[in-house]
Design a protein around this motif. Structure first.
Motif, PDB file in Angstrom:
ATOM      1  N   SER A 108       0.845  -1.204   0.000  1.00 31.56           N
ATOM      2  CA  SER A 108       0.000   0.000   0.000  1.00 31.56           C
ATOM      3  C   SER A 108       0.876   1.248   0.000  1.00 31.56           C
ATOM      4  O   SER A 108       1.113   1.852   1.054  1.00 31.56           O
ATOM      5  N   PRO A 109       1.391   1.639  -1.160  1.00 31.17           N
ATOM      6  CA  PRO A 109       2.306   2.791  -1.225  1.00 31.17           C
ATOM      7  C   PRO A 109       1.719   4.093  -0.700  1.00 31.17           C
ATOM      8  O   PRO A 109       2.454   5.020  -0.378  1.00 31.17           O
ATOM      9  N   GLY A 110       0.405   4.161  -0.617  1.00 32.73           N
ATOM     10  CA  GLY A 110      -0.216   5.388  -0.127  1.00 32.73           C
ATOM     11  C   GLY A 110      -0.217   5.518   1.373  1.00 32.73           C
ATOM     12  O   GLY A 110      -0.615   6.563   1.917  1.00 32.73           O
ATOM     13  N   GLU A 111       0.222   4.489   2.086  1.00 33.51           N
ATOM     14  CA  GLU A 111       0.242   4.533   3.553  1.00 33.51           C
ATOM     15  C   GLU A 111       1.157   5.666   4.040  1.00 33.51           C
ATOM     16  O   GLU A 111       2.166   5.996   3.423  1.00 33.51           O
ATOM     17  N   LYS A 112       0.781   6.209   5.207  1.00 33.66           N
ATOM     18  CA  LYS A 112       1.586   7.273   5.805  1.00 33.66           C
ATOM     19  C   LYS A 112       3.003   6.771   6.080  1.00 33.66           C
ATOM     20  O   LYS A 112       3.197   5.690   6.612  1.00 33.66           O
ATOM     21  N   ARG A 113       3.993   7.530   5.675  1.00 37.29           N
ATOM     22  CA  ARG A 113       5.413   7.244   5.880  1.00 37.29           C
ATOM     23  C   ARG A 113       5.865   5.968   5.171  1.00 37.29           C
ATOM     24  O   ARG A 113       6.916   5.407   5.498  1.00 37.29           O
ATOM     25  N   TRP A 114       5.119   5.518   4.179  1.00 38.41           N
ATOM     26  CA  TRP A 114       5.497   4.292   3.472  1.00 38.41           C
ATOM     27  C   TRP A 114       6.835   4.458   2.769  1.00 38.41           C
ATOM     28  O   TRP A 114       7.698   3.581   2.845  1.00 38.41           O
ATOM     29  N   LYS A 115       7.026   5.577   2.083  1.00 35.61           N
ATOM     30  CA  LYS A 115       8.296   5.791   1.383  1.00 35.61           C
ATOM     31  C   LYS A 115       9.455   5.966   2.368  1.00 35.61           C
ATOM     32  O   LYS A 115      10.581   5.548   2.092  1.00 35.61           O
ATOM     33  N   ASP A 116       9.177   6.605   3.503  1.00 33.93           N
ATOM     34  CA  ASP A 116      10.224   6.733   4.526  1.00 33.93           C
ATOM     35  C   ASP A 116      10.650   5.353   5.020  1.00 33.93           C
ATOM     36  O   ASP A 116      11.845   5.055   5.115  1.00 33.93           O
ATOM     37  N   ASN A 117       9.671   4.511   5.328  1.00 29.59           N
ATOM     38  CA  ASN A 117       9.976   3.179   5.831  1.00 29.59           C
ATOM     39  C   ASN A 117      10.600   2.282   4.771  1.00 29.59           C
ATOM     40  O   ASN A 117      11.303   1.321   5.105  1.00 29.59           O
ATOM     41  N   SER A 118      10.346   2.595   3.489  1.00 26.92           N
ATOM     42  CA  SER A 118      10.948   1.845   2.391  1.00 26.92           C
ATOM     43  C   SER A 118      12.288   2.427   1.956  1.00 26.92           C
ATOM     44  O   SER A 118      12.924   1.909   1.042  1.00 26.92           O
ATOM     45  N   HIS A 119      12.691   3.534   2.593  1.00 28.73           N
ATOM     46  CA  HIS A 119      13.980   4.193   2.309  1.00 28.73           C
ATOM     47  C   HIS A 119      14.089   4.639   0.849  1.00 28.73           C
ATOM     48  O   HIS A 119      15.086   4.379   0.188  1.00 28.73           O
ATOM     49  N   TRP A 120      13.048   5.327   0.397  1.00 27.73           N
ATOM     50  CA  TRP A 120      13.107   5.946  -0.929  1.00 27.73           C
ATOM     51  C   TRP A 120      13.859   7.273  -0.825  1.00 27.73           C
ATOM     52  O   TRP A 120      13.729   8.003   0.165  1.00 27.73           O
ATOM     53  N   ARG A 121      14.594   7.597  -1.847  1.00 25.03           N
ATOM     54  CA  ARG A 121      15.378   8.829  -1.853  1.00 25.03           C
ATOM     55  C   ARG A 121      14.506  10.058  -1.691  1.00 25.03           C
ATOM     56  O   ARG A 121      14.895  11.035  -1.032  1.00 25.03           O
ATOM     57  N   GLU A 122      13.320  10.041  -2.229  1.00 21.44           N
ATOM     58  CA  GLU A 122      12.458  11.233  -2.237  1.00 21.44           C
ATOM     59  C   GLU A 122      11.569  11.335  -0.994  1.00 21.44           C
ATOM     60  O   GLU A 122      10.700  12.204  -0.927  1.00 21.44           O
ATOM     61  N   SER A 123      11.754  10.455  -0.008  1.00 21.25           N
ATOM     62  CA  SER A 123      10.913  10.496   1.186  1.00 21.25           C
ATOM     63  C   SER A 123      11.287  11.675   2.078  1.00 21.25           C
ATOM     64  O   SER A 123      12.358  12.270   1.954  1.00 21.25           O
ATOM     65  N   ASP A 124      10.407  12.011   2.994  1.00 25.85           N
ATOM     66  CA  ASP A 124      10.629  13.152   3.889  1.00 25.85           C
ATOM     67  C   ASP A 124      11.878  12.970   4.750  1.00 25.85           C
ATOM     68  O   ASP A 124      12.597  13.934   5.041  1.00 25.85           O
ATOM     69  N   THR A 125      12.148  11.734   5.169  1.00 27.04           N
ATOM     70  CA  THR A 125      13.297  11.473   6.037  1.00 27.04           C
ATOM     71  C   THR A 125      14.604  11.902   5.388  1.00 27.04           C
ATOM     72  O   THR A 125      15.516  12.401   6.059  1.00 27.04           O
ATOM     73  N   PHE A 126      14.720  11.727   4.082  1.00 24.61           N
ATOM     74  CA  PHE A 126      15.977  11.989   3.383  1.00 24.61           C
ATOM     75  C   PHE A 126      15.952  13.269   2.551  1.00 24.61           C
ATOM     76  O   PHE A 126      16.899  13.540   1.814  1.00 24.61           O
ATOM     77  N   ASP A 127      14.880  14.032   2.690  1.00 26.79           N
ATOM     78  CA  ASP A 127      14.764  15.263   1.921  1.00 26.79           C
ATOM     79  C   ASP A 127      15.705  16.331   2.483  1.00 26.79           C
ATOM     80  O   ASP A 127      15.723  16.609   3.682  1.00 26.79           O
ATOM     81  N   GLY A 128      16.511  16.917   1.605  1.00 23.77           N
ATOM     82  CA  GLY A 128      17.375  18.020   2.009  1.00 23.77           C
ATOM     83  C   GLY A 128      18.606  17.617   2.795  1.00 23.77           C
ATOM     84  O   GLY A 128      19.199  18.456   3.483  1.00 23.77           O
ATOM     85  N   ASN A 129      18.993  16.339   2.739  1.00 26.18           N
ATOM     86  CA  ASN A 129      20.207  15.914   3.433  1.00 26.18           C
ATOM     87  C   ASN A 129      20.891  14.811   2.620  1.00 26.18           C
ATOM     88  O   ASN A 129      20.370  14.354   1.615  1.00 26.18           O
ATOM     89  N   ASP A 130      22.065  14.390   3.076  1.00 26.86           N
ATOM     90  CA  ASP A 130      22.841  13.361   2.383  1.00 26.86           C
ATOM     91  C   ASP A 130      22.733  12.001   3.063  1.00 26.86           C
ATOM     92  O   ASP A 130      23.503  11.083   2.758  1.00 26.86           O
TER      93      ASP A 130
END
Length: 475
Positions: free
Chosen positions: A253-275
């Motif tokens: 369910s890619p639409g789940e809250k924080r799904w991309k963060d938990n999947s470690h996608w480059r474009e997720s909020d966790t990795f936005d604006g940092n290295d």
């Protein structure tokens, strides 16, 4: 954001607040310095104090809600509900209103000086105040119509008041005093929470507002986690198959809250604006190379497999070193993202292997040639149970060539109740589902046919805490 006190309920709520406050004040003045059931109390005690079972047992159970342990359990349940219904303002209101109400009822007892049984201060009732304050707050959050809210509060107050009278802990008017204090406190507290939250949501103080909201969310999340662990401790664990089904549903369910963060996608909020996204993989590559030297592993990396490849944070560093890179994951979307990221940095062939949580062994038929290197990061903490991890270790051994090197990261359990495997409610606590004692995982790896060489502990990093990296070769 949902208000703690909906505007439509504010007029009725403040009428109740005024009535409750004045009522508590009048009763306090009337019964100050007294001792004994007189007037209305005498009549009500005879009518309400039902002796014998089952009434005494029922009253004891209700009274427990206001005792320290019962109050904590009740607050945890309340905060869990606030989290799942996404009501941080209600959560803050409940905690603050209960503290104020209990503080006032405790502080007013020596002021009014009313005694029961000759030695116990009685007015107003803190148990009743606690029950009404929490119920009143929840009613504002859950109900839209005033009459339903009032009915819920009256029932809670009446139940606790009856229990206190039946047990001989309070006179009936003491419980009415506790009711009045709670009615006066909750609407004012809820309105102040709404005002502060709204004011801080303005652009000039957005950062502070988000900090307050994040704090409330963390408190609610911790309370929810404690509640789930308490349920598991008393035997309410979910089966591995049930947790596996929940996990499959979440990762599909890619639409789940924080799904991309938990999947470690480059474009997720966790990795936005940092290295951090690229840094994670680099650290793991450096760690692997150090472990390889320690284990005497010097064979070519012809085939590298990453179990749980996510969005490619590790793959972009390991794939350029390999002749072929194999990514295994539950999500087809994540596999496609990982392949895209690998293609940006090298031309190493990428094989995507999609599996179901319930059948990880299917990877054995999809990967037809043995691998030289096996890595898995931020995965074993997400699996349904520790027993499921044994299946993954046996699969890993089957995938490796003799002497192949594996680097597996787990979340370690230092032996506290809070860090045990969670064993229920996957979606709300996926990063804490499975933990291992360090010695237990070492021994498990040996039973599965690995030779452990070393462990590297990372007590805390930018993503989480309590990580153990195991360097294993296929025996």
């Amino acid at each position: 954001m949902k208000p703690a006190l909906p505007p439509v309920l504010r007029p009725a709520a403040f009428v109740l607040a005024v009535v409750g406050g004045l009522g508590a004040l009048v009763l306090g003045l009337v019964y100050a310095g007294t001792s004994g059931a007189t007037g209305p109390d005498a009549t009500l005690v005879d009518a309400l104090a039902w002796s014998g079972d089952p009434w005494w047992t029922i009253a004891t159970v209700i009274d427990f809600v206001g005792e320290p342990v019962g109050a904590i359990v009740t607050m945890v349940v309340f905060l869990v509900w606030c989290r799942f219904s996404r009501r941080p303002r209600t959560a803050v209101t409940g905690v603050v209103a209960v503290l104020i109400t209990v503080g006032l009822t405790s502080g007013l007892k020596p002021v009014t000086g009313r005694y029961i049984h000759g030695e116990f201060l009685a007015y107003p009732s803190g148990h009743t105040g606690f029950a009404v304050a929490l119920t009143f707050t929840a009613a504002f959050g859950a109900l839209r119509r005033g009459p339903a809210s009032v009915l819920l509060v009256v029932c809670a107050g009446a139940a606790m008041g009856w229990a206190e009278v039946t047990m001989g802990a309070h006179y009936p008017t003491d419980t009415l005093g506790g009711l009045g204090v709670a009615l006066a406190v909750v609407p004012v507290t809820a309105l102040l929470v709404d005002v502060v939250a709204t004011r801080y949501s303005s652009s000039t103080a957005k950062g502070t507002a988000m900090s307050l909201i994040d704090t409330a969310k963390k408190i609610a999340a911790r309370a929810e986690d404690l509640g789930q662990r308490a349920l598991a401790t008393v035997g309410a664990k979910q089966s591995e198959s049930a947790i596996s089904a929940d996990a499959q549903g979440y990762w599909n369910s890619p639409g789940e809250k924080r799904w991309k963060d938990n999947s470690h996608w480059r474009e997720s909020d966790t990795f936005d604006g940092n290295d951090l996204w690229a840094e994670i993989g680099k650290r793991h590559l450096d760690m692997f190379e150090g472990g390889a030297r320690l284990a005497g592993f010097d064979r070519p990396w012809n085939r590298v497999i990453e179990w749980g490849c996510g969005g490619g944070a590790n793959a972009i560093h390991f794939a350029p070193r390999a002749r072929e890179f194999i990514g295994v994951d539950i999500s087809a979307e994540t596999l496609a993202e990982c392949e895209k990221q690998v293609a940006k940095v090298c031309d190493t062939p990428f094989q995507a292997v999609e599996i179901d949580v319930a059948n990880p062994e299917a990877a054995l038929s999809a990967v037809t040639e043995p691998c030289d290197v096996y890595v898995s990061f931020y995965v074993f903490e997400l699996i349904p149970t520790p027993e499921y991890g044994e299946r993954l270790l046996r699969i890993a051994r089957e995938l490796l060539v003799p002497g192949g090197l594996a680097l597996i990261q787990v979340k370690y359990d230092p032996g506290t109740w809070r860090t045990r495997p969670r064993r229920r409610s996957y979606r709300s606590g996926l990063a804490a589902m499975t933990t291992y004692r360090v010695d237990a995982f070492w021994q498990l790896a040996e039973r599965c046919g690995f030779t452990p060489h070393a462990i590297q502990l990372v007590p805390k990093n930018e993503l989480d805490e309590r990580y153990a990296y195991f360097f294993l070769t296929k025996s």
